[in-house]
Design a protein around this motif. Sequence first.
Motif, PDB file in Angstrom:
ATOM      1  N   VAL A  34       0.823  -1.216   0.000  1.00 51.28           N
ATOM      2  CA  VAL A  34       0.000   0.000   0.000  1.00 51.28           C
ATOM      3  C   VAL A  34       0.858   1.266   0.000  1.00 51.28           C
ATOM      4  O   VAL A  34       0.739   2.118  -0.886  1.00 51.28           O
ATOM      5  CB  VAL A  34      -0.975   0.026   1.207  1.00 51.28           C
ATOM      6  CG1 VAL A  34      -1.781   1.322   1.208  1.00 51.28           C
ATOM      7  CG2 VAL A  34      -1.908  -1.175   1.161  1.00 51.28           C
ATOM      8  N   ARG A  35       1.767   1.376   0.977  1.00 49.41           N
ATOM      9  CA  ARG A  35       2.522   2.619   1.098  1.00 49.41           C
ATOM     10  C   ARG A  35       3.449   2.857  -0.101  1.00 49.41           C
ATOM     11  O   ARG A  35       3.373   3.920  -0.733  1.00 49.41           O
ATOM     12  CB  ARG A  35       3.283   2.656   2.423  1.00 49.41           C
ATOM     13  CG  ARG A  35       3.904   4.026   2.717  1.00 49.41           C
ATOM     14  CD  ARG A  35       4.348   4.159   4.179  1.00 49.41           C
ATOM     15  NE  ARG A  35       4.775   5.531   4.454  1.00 49.41           N
ATOM     16  CZ  ARG A  35       5.992   5.989   4.233  1.00 49.41           C
ATOM     17  NH1 ARG A  35       6.915   5.180   3.719  1.00 49.41           N
ATOM     18  NH2 ARG A  35       6.297   7.242   4.505  1.00 49.41           N
ATOM     19  N   PRO A  36       4.307   1.873  -0.435  1.00 45.43           N
ATOM     20  CA  PRO A  36       5.204   2.146  -1.579  1.00 45.43           C
ATOM     21  C   PRO A  36       4.460   2.400  -2.889  1.00 45.43           C
ATOM     22  O   PRO A  36       4.875   3.263  -3.669  1.00 45.43           O
ATOM     23  CB  PRO A  36       6.065   0.882  -1.679  1.00 45.43           C
ATOM     24  CG  PRO A  36       5.576  -0.081  -0.684  1.00 45.43           C
ATOM     25  CD  PRO A  36       4.627   0.592   0.225  1.00 45.43           C
ATOM     26  N   ARG A  37       3.385   1.680  -3.125  1.00 44.69           N
ATOM     27  CA  ARG A  37       2.675   1.885  -4.391  1.00 44.69           C
ATOM     28  C   ARG A  37       2.015   3.260  -4.461  1.00 44.69           C
ATOM     29  O   ARG A  37       2.118   3.959  -5.456  1.00 44.69           O
ATOM     30  CB  ARG A  37       1.618   0.790  -4.609  1.00 44.69           C
ATOM     31  CG  ARG A  37       2.208  -0.522  -5.135  1.00 44.69           C
ATOM     32  CD  ARG A  37       1.117  -1.534  -5.425  1.00 44.69           C
ATOM     33  NE  ARG A  37       0.171  -1.086  -6.448  1.00 44.69           N
ATOM     34  CZ  ARG A  37       0.360  -1.239  -7.758  1.00 44.69           C
ATOM     35  NH1 ARG A  37       1.435  -1.846  -8.205  1.00 44.69           N
ATOM     36  NH2 ARG A  37      -0.551  -0.802  -8.607  1.00 44.69           N
ATOM     37  N   ARG A  38       1.378   3.660  -3.378  1.00 47.04           N
ATOM     38  CA  ARG A  38       0.695   4.956  -3.411  1.00 47.04           C
ATOM     39  C   ARG A  38       1.720   6.085  -3.436  1.00 47.04           C
ATOM     40  O   ARG A  38       1.506   7.104  -4.078  1.00 47.04           O
ATOM     41  CB  ARG A  38      -0.278   5.121  -2.245  1.00 47.04           C
ATOM     42  CG  ARG A  38      -1.332   4.045  -2.164  1.00 47.04           C
ATOM     43  CD  ARG A  38      -2.744   4.324  -2.581  1.00 47.04           C
ATOM     44  NE  ARG A  38      -3.144   5.540  -3.177  1.00 47.04           N
ATOM     45  CZ  ARG A  38      -4.254   5.669  -3.925  1.00 47.04           C
ATOM     46  NH1 ARG A  38      -5.041   4.630  -4.148  1.00 47.04           N
ATOM     47  NH2 ARG A  38      -4.580   6.819  -4.440  1.00 47.04           N
ATOM     48  N   LEU A  39       2.838   5.892  -2.736  1.00 42.66           N
ATOM     49  CA  LEU A  39       3.889   6.924  -2.796  1.00 42.66           C
ATOM     50  C   LEU A  39       4.417   7.063  -4.217  1.00 42.66           C
ATOM     51  O   LEU A  39       4.785   8.151  -4.667  1.00 42.66           O
ATOM     52  CB  LEU A  39       5.048   6.580  -1.856  1.00 42.66           C
ATOM     53  CG  LEU A  39       4.872   6.923  -0.378  1.00 42.66           C
ATOM     54  CD1 LEU A  39       6.080   6.440   0.415  1.00 42.66           C
ATOM     55  CD2 LEU A  39       4.651   8.415  -0.168  1.00 42.66           C
ATOM     56  N   ALA A  40       4.438   5.934  -4.940  1.00 43.73           N
ATOM     57  CA  ALA A  40       4.956   5.954  -6.308  1.00 43.73           C
ATOM     58  C   ALA A  40       3.895   6.430  -7.315  1.00 43.73           C
ATOM     59  O   ALA A  40       4.148   6.437  -8.515  1.00 43.73           O
ATOM     60  CB  ALA A  40       5.458   4.569  -6.693  1.00 43.73           C
ATOM     61  N   GLY A  41       2.715   6.775  -6.812  1.00 43.48           N
ATOM     62  CA  GLY A  41       1.681   7.276  -7.720  1.00 43.48           C
ATOM     63  C   GLY A  41       0.885   6.187  -8.395  1.00 43.48           C
ATOM     64  O   GLY A  41       0.089   6.445  -9.298  1.00 43.48           O
ATOM     65  N   LEU A  42       1.093   4.934  -7.954  1.00 40.16           N
ATOM     66  CA  LEU A  42       0.360   3.817  -8.567  1.00 40.16           C
ATOM     67  C   LEU A  42      -0.983   3.625  -7.873  1.00 40.16           C
ATOM     68  O   LEU A  42      -1.104   3.889  -6.680  1.00 40.16           O
ATOM     69  CB  LEU A  42       1.187   2.530  -8.454  1.00 40.16           C
ATOM     70  CG  LEU A  42       2.515   2.571  -9.204  1.00 40.16           C
ATOM     71  CD1 LEU A  42       3.408   1.401  -8.788  1.00 40.16           C
ATOM     72  CD2 LEU A  42       2.264   2.554 -10.710  1.00 40.16           C
ATOM     73  N   PRO A  43      -1.973   3.156  -8.623  1.00 39.56           N
ATOM     74  CA  PRO A  43      -3.268   2.925  -7.990  1.00 39.56           C
ATOM     75  C   PRO A  43      -3.193   1.746  -7.020  1.00 39.56           C
ATOM     76  O   PRO A  43      -2.486   0.776  -7.286  1.00 39.56           O
ATOM     77  CB  PRO A  43      -4.193   2.600  -9.169  1.00 39.56           C
ATOM     78  CG  PRO A  43      -3.299   2.134 -10.262  1.00 39.56           C
ATOM     79  CD  PRO A  43      -1.972   2.811 -10.059  1.00 39.56           C
ATOM     80  N   PRO A 208      -0.893  10.096  -2.850  1.00 33.90           N
ATOM     81  CA  PRO A 208      -0.375   9.264  -1.745  1.00 33.90           C
ATOM     82  C   PRO A 208      -1.338   9.255  -0.554  1.00 33.90           C
ATOM     83  O   PRO A 208      -1.039   9.794   0.512  1.00 33.90           O
ATOM     84  CB  PRO A 208       0.960   9.927  -1.402  1.00 33.90           C
ATOM     85  CG  PRO A 208       0.808  11.346  -1.832  1.00 33.90           C
ATOM     86  CD  PRO A 208      -0.170  11.366  -2.964  1.00 33.90           C
ATOM     87  N   ILE A 209      -2.491   8.653  -0.770  1.00 32.42           N
ATOM     88  CA  ILE A 209      -3.521   8.598   0.264  1.00 32.42           C
ATOM     89  C   ILE A 209      -3.855   7.130   0.522  1.00 32.42           C
ATOM     90  O   ILE A 209      -3.951   6.351  -0.416  1.00 32.42           O
ATOM     91  CB  ILE A 209      -4.810   9.304  -0.215  1.00 32.42           C
ATOM     92  CG1 ILE A 209      -4.562  10.801  -0.387  1.00 32.42           C
ATOM     93  CG2 ILE A 209      -5.970   9.069   0.736  1.00 32.42           C
ATOM     94  CD1 ILE A 209      -5.773  11.538  -0.941  1.00 32.42           C
ATOM     95  N   ALA A 210      -4.018   6.763   1.798  1.00 39.12           N
ATOM     96  CA  ALA A 210      -4.448   5.394   2.115  1.00 39.12           C
ATOM     97  C   ALA A 210      -5.647   5.465   3.045  1.00 39.12           C
ATOM     98  O   ALA A 210      -5.724   6.344   3.904  1.00 39.12           O
ATOM     99  CB  ALA A 210      -3.317   4.625   2.785  1.00 39.12           C
ATOM    100  N   VAL A 211      -6.585   4.566   2.842  1.00 42.15           N
ATOM    101  CA  VAL A 211      -7.775   4.521   3.690  1.00 42.15           C
ATOM    102  C   VAL A 211      -7.921   3.122   4.281  1.00 42.15           C
ATOM    103  O   VAL A 211      -7.851   2.127   3.560  1.00 42.15           O
ATOM    104  CB  VAL A 211      -9.049   4.865   2.891  1.00 42.15           C
ATOM    105  CG1 VAL A 211     -10.295   4.747   3.773  1.00 42.15           C
ATOM    106  CG2 VAL A 211      -8.954   6.255   2.281  1.00 42.15           C
ATOM    107  N   TYR A 212      -8.083   3.047   5.588  1.00 46.25           N
ATOM    108  CA  TYR A 212      -8.373   1.782   6.263  1.00 46.25           C
ATOM    109  C   TYR A 212      -9.728   1.887   6.948  1.00 46.25           C
ATOM    110  O   TYR A 212      -9.959   2.807   7.722  1.00 46.25           O
ATOM    111  CB  TYR A 212      -7.311   1.459   7.323  1.00 46.25           C
ATOM    112  CG  TYR A 212      -6.059   0.828   6.741  1.00 46.25           C
ATOM    113  CD1 TYR A 212      -5.034   1.626   6.234  1.00 46.25           C
ATOM    114  CD2 TYR A 212      -5.907  -0.557   6.709  1.00 46.25           C
ATOM    115  CE1 TYR A 212      -3.884   1.050   5.702  1.00 46.25           C
ATOM    116  CE2 TYR A 212      -4.756  -1.142   6.173  1.00 46.25           C
ATOM    117  CZ  TYR A 212      -3.756  -0.331   5.669  1.00 46.25           C
ATOM    118  OH  TYR A 212      -2.628  -0.912   5.149  1.00 46.25           O
TER     119      TYR A 212
END
Length: 410
Positions: A34-43, A208-212
């Motif tokens: 989750v973190r590395p992908r969203r930081l990299a701009g990936l869905p 770079p947003i994550a939702v739990y």
Amino acid sequence: MRDALDNPFSPGSDTIPEVWAGRAEQLSDWRDIVRPRRLAGLPERGRTILGEPGLGKSTLVRRIAQEASRAGDWVTPQLRIPAGADPLKLVAEAVLQLAADAGLTVSREKRIGDAISRVQAVAVSGISLTLRQSEGPEPYSALTDLLVEVGVAAIARGRTMALIHIDEIQNIGDEKALSQLLIALGDALTYAVEVAVPGGARVSRSLPIAVYLTGLPDFEDMAGARKGATFARRFKTTTLSAIANDDLAEALQEFVLEGWEVPDGNGGTARVMMDPDAASLIVDVCRGEPFLFQLAGEQAWYAGTNTTITADDVRRGWRGAQREATAHVERIIERLPAREKQLLQAMAGLPAEQRTLTRIAEVMGFSKVTAAGPTAQRLDTVRGIIDRGKPYSFRHRAIEAYLTSEWPKL
Ligand SMILES: Nc1ncnc2c1ncn2[C@@H]1O[C@H](COP(=O)(O)OP(=O)(O)O)[C@@H](O)[C@H]1O
Ligand SMILES: [Mg+2]
């Protein structure tokens, strides 16, 4: 030593337990996906973590949020939705705080100022904004817009995530509020912004947003068909089940090998050890339930004053904890719809090798086997309490122990 102040076990408290067991897969999902992908701009989809009470959903995400916060991310507190409360107000409040963390509240840009005042209105009026039929966009779009600004600020800052944790989501009874909330968060997760890359080209990237989201499995049906496909495309659901014995044993290994460091009362430190058979006994009595693991550990800690926790301490401690252990499992069973309870009882009444749908349906008094099918399916896929293998078995080992043996008696 071995008193209330140095006891590292913490059943039911709102802190992250010092004696941590398992959940490696979920922690790695955050750290490595989750973190590395969203930081990299990936869905990457949001995460929904469901499970019966006491399995450690809230704690797991609290730990993820703590890690994120230590890495410099912008993190909401655990937003616990009380039954009947307006979730939009609560989430709007938290998004405003994220905007403050991101430094947006001092921005002079009109677009950002507008986004903030619209979310302030949501924080005050919540879902009732939609009912007033006032002109202007719906609350969800105000939330999405400000979240997007937070995401853009996070990109500008570099290597920063914004993390939102909403807990007890099954308490969102208002269908309209739920759908507004899921759309707001989902839209922010799928939003793409254009950024310039070296060489001058412009490419689009996710924020770079994550939702739990965490809560009881009942959430799965609540919004069920209505949120349906869109929700599944935006959120990935995991159902937690019991912690494996190996993981629990590993968590206690520090006591066994080195001892747990505590203050000795004279300004120095001492170590509390644990006999290997005491550790095995804790693992055995708690049946994979993190809450009961903490409870058994806590009571064993208090059961003696020596520097070593013995199996006898565990036994004496557990005797004092039995009522609470029983109450814990009874609460879980009581919450279930009658049919599901009945199926579990039917299953428990059969010898392990005879737990087939045919036999279970017979015991339940159904003339057709298929009549028990949907109930069994729910107990497996939605709740994670049973496993419909050949034959059926229990995944919730404390429920199994309670229904099929003298447990929690030793
Ligand atoms: N991975 C874990 N290792 C050890 N103890 C845990 C773990 N996860 C949760 N716990 C303990 O279990 C108890 C219940 O956890 P909680 O997160 O409140 O469950 P839930 O939110 O699923 O109802 C807490 O006391 C917590 O300390
Ligand atoms: Mg919880």
